[in-house]
Scaffold this active site. Structure first.
Site, PDB file in Angstrom:
ATOM      1  N   GLN A 265       0.818  -1.201   0.000  1.00 25.81           N
ATOM      2  CA  GLN A 265       0.000   0.000   0.000  1.00 25.81           C
ATOM      3  C   GLN A 265       0.856   1.256   0.000  1.00 25.81           C
ATOM      4  O   GLN A 265       0.514   2.259  -0.629  1.00 25.81           O
ATOM      5  CB  GLN A 265      -0.935   0.015   1.209  1.00 25.81           C
ATOM      6  CG  GLN A 265      -1.976  -1.077   1.167  1.00 25.81           C
ATOM      7  CD  GLN A 265      -2.700  -1.140  -0.163  1.00 25.81           C
ATOM      8  OE1 GLN A 265      -3.406  -0.224  -0.538  1.00 25.81           O
ATOM      9  NE2 GLN A 265      -2.507  -2.225  -0.903  1.00 25.81           N
ATOM     10  N   HIS A 268       1.743   3.001  -3.319  1.00 25.20           N
ATOM     11  CA  HIS A 268       0.756   3.735  -4.113  1.00 25.20           C
ATOM     12  C   HIS A 268       1.137   5.204  -4.235  1.00 25.20           C
ATOM     13  O   HIS A 268       1.170   5.760  -5.321  1.00 25.20           O
ATOM     14  CB  HIS A 268      -0.638   3.615  -3.489  1.00 25.20           C
ATOM     15  CG  HIS A 268      -1.385   2.398  -3.936  1.00 25.20           C
ATOM     16  ND1 HIS A 268      -1.807   2.227  -5.221  1.00 25.20           N
ATOM     17  CD2 HIS A 268      -1.782   1.299  -3.251  1.00 25.20           C
ATOM     18  CE1 HIS A 268      -2.435   1.064  -5.322  1.00 25.20           C
ATOM     19  NE2 HIS A 268      -2.437   0.485  -4.146  1.00 25.20           N
ATOM     20  N   GLU A 333      -9.315   0.796   5.401  1.00 26.73           N
ATOM     21  CA  GLU A 333      -9.740   0.378   4.063  1.00 26.73           C
ATOM     22  C   GLU A 333      -9.464  -1.112   3.874  1.00 26.73           C
ATOM     23  O   GLU A 333     -10.340  -1.879   3.486  1.00 26.73           O
ATOM     24  CB  GLU A 333      -8.979   1.201   3.025  1.00 26.73           C
ATOM     25  CG  GLU A 333      -9.280   0.819   1.591  1.00 26.73           C
ATOM     26  CD  GLU A 333      -8.358   1.517   0.591  1.00 26.73           C
ATOM     27  OE1 GLU A 333      -8.682   1.494  -0.602  1.00 26.73           O
ATOM     28  OE2 GLU A 333      -7.317   2.064   0.999  1.00 26.73           O
ATOM     29  N   HIS A 334      -8.226  -1.531   4.128  1.00 26.01           N
ATOM     30  CA  HIS A 334      -7.825  -2.938   4.040  1.00 26.01           C
ATOM     31  C   HIS A 334      -7.377  -3.413   5.419  1.00 26.01           C
ATOM     32  O   HIS A 334      -6.538  -2.770   6.046  1.00 26.01           O
ATOM     33  CB  HIS A 334      -6.661  -3.129   3.068  1.00 26.01           C
ATOM     34  CG  HIS A 334      -6.877  -2.562   1.714  1.00 26.01           C
ATOM     35  ND1 HIS A 334      -6.322  -1.363   1.312  1.00 26.01           N
ATOM     36  CD2 HIS A 334      -7.586  -3.027   0.658  1.00 26.01           C
ATOM     37  CE1 HIS A 334      -6.678  -1.112   0.059  1.00 26.01           C
ATOM     38  NE2 HIS A 334      -7.448  -2.092  -0.361  1.00 26.01           N
ATOM     39  N   ASP A 367      -6.755  -6.807  -4.534  1.00 21.02           N
ATOM     40  CA  ASP A 367      -6.625  -5.705  -5.487  1.00 21.02           C
ATOM     41  C   ASP A 367      -6.875  -6.160  -6.919  1.00 21.02           C
ATOM     42  O   ASP A 367      -7.340  -5.370  -7.747  1.00 21.02           O
ATOM     43  CB  ASP A 367      -5.214  -5.104  -5.410  1.00 21.02           C
ATOM     44  CG  ASP A 367      -5.115  -4.006  -4.370  1.00 21.02           C
ATOM     45  OD1 ASP A 367      -6.159  -3.583  -3.842  1.00 21.02           O
ATOM     46  OD2 ASP A 367      -3.991  -3.571  -4.084  1.00 21.02           O
ATOM     47  N   HIS A 426     -53.284  16.970   3.509  1.00 20.21           N
ATOM     48  CA  HIS A 426     -52.887  15.576   3.672  1.00 20.21           C
ATOM     49  C   HIS A 426     -54.025  14.783   4.318  1.00 20.21           C
ATOM     50  O   HIS A 426     -54.400  13.692   3.856  1.00 20.21           O
ATOM     51  CB  HIS A 426     -51.640  15.467   4.560  1.00 20.21           C
ATOM     52  CG  HIS A 426     -50.347  15.763   3.880  1.00 20.21           C
ATOM     53  ND1 HIS A 426     -50.005  17.008   3.436  1.00 20.21           N
ATOM     54  CD2 HIS A 426     -49.301  14.940   3.567  1.00 20.21           C
ATOM     55  CE1 HIS A 426     -48.799  16.970   2.896  1.00 20.21           C
ATOM     56  NE2 HIS A 426     -48.354  15.724   2.948  1.00 20.21           N
TER      57      HIS A 426
END
Length: 442
Positions: A265, A268, A333-334, A367, A426
């Protein structure tokens, strides 16, 4: 380049641990004023001048000399050509990954449903796919064909009639793998445009680019800012922050494996976050040594080094129960549960985008080809968000059919509540349908 000897070491027993953790996790993804204004100007230009603005911005930002919008449209034949230009191994890998992603997402499909009450009233839900979805794909050499599969395939499984892809080709750089992935995933139309102008085109439509119902896919700060501004005109998937991984390990996994999982990661970008949590202090030392040993062997060593030093951490906890508490606090996230019995700890996890179970399940498999979607909530938003899926490309409409008896009975309840809110129209609308018991019996 120096080894990342400055990687943070945190201990959950520290009285200031919560403050240090909050500081580590903090991430501001908001645009500055200059970016925000540029994006607003671009959106305005695309809304007013359509294709002409797209051509102008493509010339200016992507360095392409194009005469008209026709030069920015890729026909289906070009996608099919890409399949022949990639290697056999690449095509087979794309096709296998696509098949697995499709098979997983098929199980997410929701069908319409209804039920009938005793008085004949029918209640239910009608599930309908979006008419058209827009897929943003980053362009140039640093492109991600896997993201094409992950975004386009759920849309197609959901039944979206048309998937429109935008992908910039800066300085004419075309990524054949991306085009091949689009072909395999069933993308219907492709425009070689990018940036905020591509998002605006998808949201509002131009003479050539059709207006879509939802825009999905990753991008830079200009793309993210544009997605914020067009939300409401169209749906969006999310505003994603930097990629994250949290590894929880009992200290029994090969430290080289864990170091490389953290790298997966960190490579990235410089703002990516890689964190290891373990109750074993000696194991944390071993992973730190593996990081120093393996870093010089990495192609993206400088990026990894910056990420690890800036936002990475090795966190010591009291025991595995506290590790679970920290994991839920981070809402990653992971999340890798690199432990002997991950199934035993799974019920304890409340917040995570994707959970990778056991020592052999690296995040990298998710991934590319495991099957579940790799578009995941970041920056703690796993507390309330889910991975991208088929459900993101479907709408749900409520169905209400009242029999005469049902309308009469419900009308009495509605009348009381409406008059309590001083909404007389109504109340009277409901009361018109009320019949007395004698009339109902005739």
């Amino acid at each position: 380049m120096t080894a990342p000897t400055a990687i943070r070491r945190l201990n959950a027993a520290d009285p200031d641990f919560a403050r240090h953790l909050d500081h580590l996790l903090s991430w501001e993804s908001v645009s500055d004023d200059s970016v925000n204004q540029r994006v607003l100007d671009i959106i305005k230009a695309v809304r007013e001048r359509g294709d002409a603005a797209l051509v102008e911005f493509t010339q200016r930002f992507d360095g392409l000399q194009v005469a008209s919008m026709a030069d920015l449209i890729l026909p289906r034949e070009r996608l099919e050509l890409a399949l022949t230009r990639i290697t056999v191994a690449q095509r087979e890998a794309l096709e296998k990954a696509a098949a697995r992603v499709r098979s997983y997402h098929e199980k997410q499909k929701q069908d319409s449903w209804s039920y009938t009450e005793a008085d004949g009233t029918v209640l239910g839900q009608k599930v309908t796919p979006l008419d058209r979805a827009g897929l943003y794909v980053p362009g140039g050499k640093a492109s991600y064909p896997s993201s094409v599969l992950m975004n386009a395939i759920p849309a197609k499984v959901a039944g979206v009639a048309e998937v429109v892809m935008v992908v910039p080709t800066p300085r004419g750089e075309v990524n054949e793998l991306v085009l091949a992935a689009a072909c395999i995933a069933g993308v219907d139309r492709v425009f070689t445009i990018g940036g905020a102008q591509a998002v605006a085109a998808l949201a509002y439509g131009t003479e050539s680019v059709p207006q879509v119902d939802k825009v999905v896919g990753p991008g830079n700060i200009y793309v993210a800012t544009a997605k914020r501004h067009v939300f409401g005109q169209v749906g969006i998937d999310m505003i994603a922050g930097p990629s994250e991984i949290l590894v929880v390990c009992d200290g029994q996994t090969d430290p080289d494996w864990i170091a490389m999982d953290l790298f997966s990661q960190a490579e990235h970008d410089e703002d990516a976050q890689a964190i290891l949590v373990s109750p074993d202090a000696e194991f944390l030392d071993k992973v730190a040594a593996s990081i120093a040993k393996l870093l010089p062997t990495m192609e993206r060593a400088e990026i990894i080094n910056t990420s690890i030093n800036g936002r990475g951490a090795l966190i010591q906890v009291r025991d595995m129960q506290q590790a679970m508490d920290v994991a839920n606090r981070i809402a990653p996230e992971h999340l890798e549960l690199s432990v002997a019995d991950p199934q035993a700890w799974l019920p304890q996890i409340r917040h995570a985008g994707a959970i990778f179970m056991g020592r052999h399940t690296s995040e990298a498999l998710g991934d590319y080809c495991a099957g579940p979607n790799h578009v995941l909530p970041t920056s703690g938003t796993a507390r309330f968000s889910s991975p991208l899926g088929v459900y993101d490309f479907q709408k749900r409409s409520s169905i209400i059919f009242c029999s005469e008896q049902g309308a009469s009975e419900l009308g009495r309840t509605a009348s009381v509540l409406a008059r309590g809110e001083s909404l007389t129209a109504h109340a009277r609308s409901a009361e018109y349908r009320i019949v007395d018991d004698q009339d109902q019996g005739q």
